[in-house]
Structures are given as structure tokens and as C-alpha cells.
Write an enzyme that holds these catalytic residues in place. Structure first.
Site, PDB file in Angstrom:
ATOM      1  N   CYS A   1      -4.846   2.391  -3.653  1.00  0.00           N
ATOM      2  CA  CYS A   1      -3.621   2.934  -3.036  1.00  0.00           C
ATOM      3  C   CYS A   1      -2.446   1.960  -3.175  1.00  0.00           C
ATOM      4  CB  CYS A   1      -3.847   3.298  -1.572  1.00  0.00           C
ATOM      5  SG  CYS A   1      -5.000   4.657  -1.352  1.00  0.00           S
TER       6      CYS A   1
ATOM      7  N   GLN B   1      -4.454  -4.507   7.370  1.00  0.00           N
ATOM      8  CA  GLN B   1      -5.464  -5.475   6.938  1.00  0.00           C
ATOM      9  C   GLN B   1      -5.436  -6.741   7.789  1.00  0.00           C
ATOM     10  OE1 GLN B   1      -7.801  -4.896   4.659  1.00  0.00           O
ATOM     11  NE2 GLN B   1      -6.979  -2.891   4.093  1.00  0.00           N
TER      12      GLN B   1
ATOM     13  N   ASP C   1       3.265  -3.911   8.340  1.00  0.00           N
ATOM     14  CA  ASP C   1       2.028  -3.172   8.149  1.00  0.00           C
ATOM     15  C   ASP C   1       0.877  -4.149   8.361  1.00  0.00           C
ATOM     16  OD1 ASP C   1      -0.203  -1.820   7.302  1.00  0.00           O
ATOM     17  OD2 ASP C   1       0.597  -1.268   5.340  1.00  0.00           O
TER      18      ASP C   1
ATOM     19  N   HIS D   1       0.856  -1.176   0.000  1.00  0.00           N
ATOM     20  CA  HIS D   1       0.000   0.000   0.000  1.00  0.00           C
ATOM     21  C   HIS D   1       0.897   1.233   0.000  1.00  0.00           C
ATOM     22  CE1 HIS D   1      -2.774   2.993   1.749  1.00  0.00           C
ATOM     23  NE2 HIS D   1      -3.774   2.191   1.436  1.00  0.00           N
TER      24      HIS D   1
ATOM     25  N   LYS E   1     -10.083   0.279  10.741  1.00  0.00           N
ATOM     26  CA  LYS E   1     -10.280  -0.980  10.017  1.00  0.00           C
ATOM     27  C   LYS E   1     -10.623  -2.124  10.973  1.00  0.00           C
ATOM     28  CE  LYS E   1      -7.080   0.341   6.310  1.00  0.00           C
ATOM     29  NZ  LYS E   1      -8.057   0.670   5.262  1.00  0.00           N
TER      30      LYS E   1
END
Length: 401
Positions: A359, A200, A197, A120, A223
């Protein structure tokens, strides 16, 4: 096939959206919020908002206690234990920028930062810009045909000049878990720092940062069914000691005069200014709610929904999946149909999905695609949502072909 969600009623916005004729399938972008979060926000604002860590009065003490209780809940959610600390930021993007600036002093010209081809923009651009500032080499790990980072290639590319590895846990485009243990092991052999990261990945299952062994783990509250404007940065104690302050102002100062200052260590030293107090307290309430759910039941539900979505898409002529999604979302294109046109017709029918490059523009350039439709699922979705999507998709394709 009927796949009900036993948690649907816990999210009042879903019923509100249904009354508006909307089916929400854009959960990888942001999620709807449980009643427990709404109650916590209302309680905080209705019973006296106050700044944290600074006031001696009772409202300030209550706010500080709730704020720090949430920090503990996040630590427990990630099983951080005594191995590191939780820093609150204004988003996952903010946390990644904090790392890129706070670690900059460790790099010398010619050093290497390693990312992957699926990142991303939030986990690409901060490192790209750091590489430009310090004359570093940005190494991009390639993907296999299944959308997973190629470990054989990674073993060749992660080498003695590697100073930092930054990769996503779960791709927001491809829906694939990445081989973090193998990647982290390769980086550790070279003494490189590691950044995950988890924006998600954190939404699906419980992730143990102590066992994972990364130096930093980042995610967004919104999220994970929490409030917007809040990011979480886990930092391992030894790694945090290498992080320099990058934003300056109130609260993070120990001593200051006109010409010099000293600063607090983590976590408060990296939380300059008034933090997003209500959002932090709200995230704590969300984690309380999520902790009360049966994790196996949630996992089984998400798996069943994802399989139902996959099978339905693959049964439709001209539909091609992007990658080999394993969980939570599916990105797809349709032969001869532009994703923006398809998204427009789905929107007109009340289907909330995402279209475009998500993105992750370099990834789509690599895939030679202008964009894709992404359908992403949450624990409150059910099979009826997917059926409404299929009906709208069929109607849209009939018009476009």
C-alpha cells in the site's frame, strides 16, 4: 542464538497457528490478540450487549461506562492529558479521511499540503484527493539514502503556502523512524496544521502526543494487538475546533428538525451512528494488558529479534534490503527473483510474510521496484520463528535460482 518471548503464551492464536504449521511474520499488516482481549469481548457479549450513550437501562449504562473507560485508557496511553480529545473511528484510514473532509473548508486554491515520499496510501490518497477538489498543491518531501525524510529539503519545501503537514511516524515499508520533532517545528513556524500517521509507530514504545506537539495523531487498533474495525484519532483541542462534521446521523446531533440541525462537539460529534462498541471495550482491555508489561523488556526483545533477522538476511547472497530498517520489520528483494514467486514458495512452507507494494505504490515506483518481501515482528515472536523463516527462504531460493 536463542531469543525466547516471555509473552508468547498470552496470545493463544500463536499456538493454534503452530498446530497448523504456520509461522506468523506479517505483524505490520495486523497482529494476533492477547487472551485479555478475548476475555473482554466474551464478557461483553455474554453479559448483555447494548448501545452506548442513549439508553437509561442497566445494560446501556454498563456498556457506556466500559466504552468511556476505554476512551480514558487511550488518552492515558498517548498522554493526551488535557491538551486534546480521543475520537473513535472505524479505522486509521477512516480517521484520515475524516480529517481530509473535516478540514477542507480551511484551504484555498494554491495552498499547499505537504506529505512525504514514503506514505502509505491511507496518508496519501485523502490528501491527494483533497488537493484535486480544492486546486491545492501536493508537495512531496524526498527521502535520504537511509530512508529518512530529508530535513534540508523539507526546510526548503515547507513554506508560507503550507497549510498542513501529514507524515508517517514509522514507515511500513522501510522500517525507519521519521524525524518528527524537526518536521513539526518547520510546519509550526508556518502556522500549518500537523497530522501524524502513527499506525506503525504506536505499536513500538509509548508516544507522548502532548510532548510531540502534533495537532492530530492517528492509529489503528488492530495493529496494536487490539480488535479490527476501530481507529483512534487524537485531536488537540484548538485543532478540533477547526474540524467540521463530515458524517451525519444518530448520536452526533444536538438538535434537529426537518430543515436544520446542530451538532455535538468532539468527541461524540465525530462518532455518528453506532460505534464499534465491542472493539472499543476490547482495545481498553488490550491497553490494560500492554500497560502491565515491562516496556524496557519489550523494547530489548524487539531489538534483539530485529538484529537477528537483519544479520541473517545480510548473510545470504543476493539479498538486498529496502532502505535501512531500524525497528520492527525488514523489507527485502533478491537479485533475479520476483517477490511474488518467493512469497508463494514461502507460503507453501507455512511462512506468513507479505509481498508486493505494501500500500505504498508511489514509494516503490520511486525505488524502481515492483515490490518486496516484508518480514514484520511482534512481541510474541521468537528466534525459532526467524529460524523457520530462514530455512524456508533457503529452500525457496534454491528452487528459484
Amino acid at each position: 542464538m536463542l531469543i525466547p518471548s516471555p509473552w508468547r503464551a498470552d496470545f493463544p492464536a500463536i499456538a493454534a497457528l503452530q498446530r497448523q504449521g504456520q509461522t506468523y511474520l506479517d505483524n505490520a499488516a495486523t497482529t494476533q490478540k492477547p487472551q485479555a482481549l478475548l476475555d473482554a469481548l466474551a464478557h461483553y457479549y455474554a453479559n448483555g450487549a447494548a448501545n452506548v450513550h442513549r439508553a437509561q437501562h442497566l445494560p446501556g449504562a454498563h456498556a457506556t461506562q466500559a466504552f468511556e473507560d476505554s476512551r480514558l485508557k487511550v488518552s492515558q496511553w498517548l498522554n493526551a492529558g488535557d491538551c486534546g480529545q480521543i475520537v473513535f473511528t472505524h479505522g486509521a484510514t477512516s480517521a484520515l479521511n475524516l480529517l481530509a473532509y473535516g478540514l477542507e473548508h480551511l484551504f484555498n486554491p494554491g495552498d499547499e499540503i505537504v506529505i512525504s515520499a514514503l506514505e502509505h496510501h491511507a496518508n496519501l490518497l485523502p490528501w491527494q484527493q483533497l488537493a484535486e477538489r480544492r486546486a491545492l498543491t501536493l508537495v512531496v518531501l524526498p527521502l535520504g539514502a537511509d530512508g529518512v525524510i530529508d530535513i534540508s529539503a523539507a526546510a526548503e519545501l515547507i513554506g508560507p503556502r503550507t497549510r498542513l503537514l501529514a507524515v508517517s511516524q514509522l514507515s511500513n515499508v522501510l522500517g525507519t523512524w521519521q524525524p518528527l520533532p524537526a518536521l513539526l517545528a518547520l510546519a509550526k513556524v508556518q502556522g500549518a496544521l500537523t497530522v501524524i500517521d502513527g499506525a506503525q509507530g504506536v505499536v513500538h514504545g509509548r508516544h507522548d502526543v502532548e510532548a510531540l506537539g502534533c495537532d492530530f495523531y492517528v492509529f489503528s487498533s488492530h495493529k496494536l494487538y487490539g480488535p479490527e474495525g476501530l481507529g483512534v484519532l487524537f485531536g488537540r483541542t484548538e485543532a478540533l475546533h477547526q474540524l467540521r462534521h463530515w458524517q451525519f446521523g444518530g448520536e452526533m446531533v444536538q438538535q434537529a428538525d426537518y430543515h436544520s440541525a446542530t451538532f455535538r462537539p468532539a468527541p461524540l460529534g465525530f462518532e455518528a451512528g453506532t460505534p464499534p462498541i465491542a472493539s472499543v471495550i476490547g482495545l481498553g482491555a488490550t491497553l490494560d494488558y500492554l500497560s502491565g508489561l515491562d516496556p524496557q523488556a519489550v523494547s530489548d526483545h524487539e531489538t534483539a529479534l530485529h538484529d537477528y533477522l537483519l544479520h541473517g538476511l545480510l548473510a545470504r547472497n543476493g539479498v538486498r534490503l529496502v532502505g535501512n530498517p531500524s525497528l520492527a520489520l525488514v523489507s527485502f528483494v533478491v537479485e533475479g527473483v520476483h517477490n511474488a514467486d518467493l512469497a508463494h514458495l514461502l507460503t507453501e512452507q507455512g511462512i506468513a510474510v507479505r509481498a508486493g507494494h505494501h500500500c505504498a505504490m508511489p514509494l516503490f515506483k520511486h525505488l524502481k521496484l515492483s515490490g518486496a518481501i516484508r518480514v514484520s515482528l511482534a512481541l510474541y515472536n521468537d528466534s525459532a520463528d526467524i529460524e523457520r523463516f530462514f530455512e524456508a527462504l533457503d529452500q525457496a531460493l534454491e528452487m528459484l535460482r
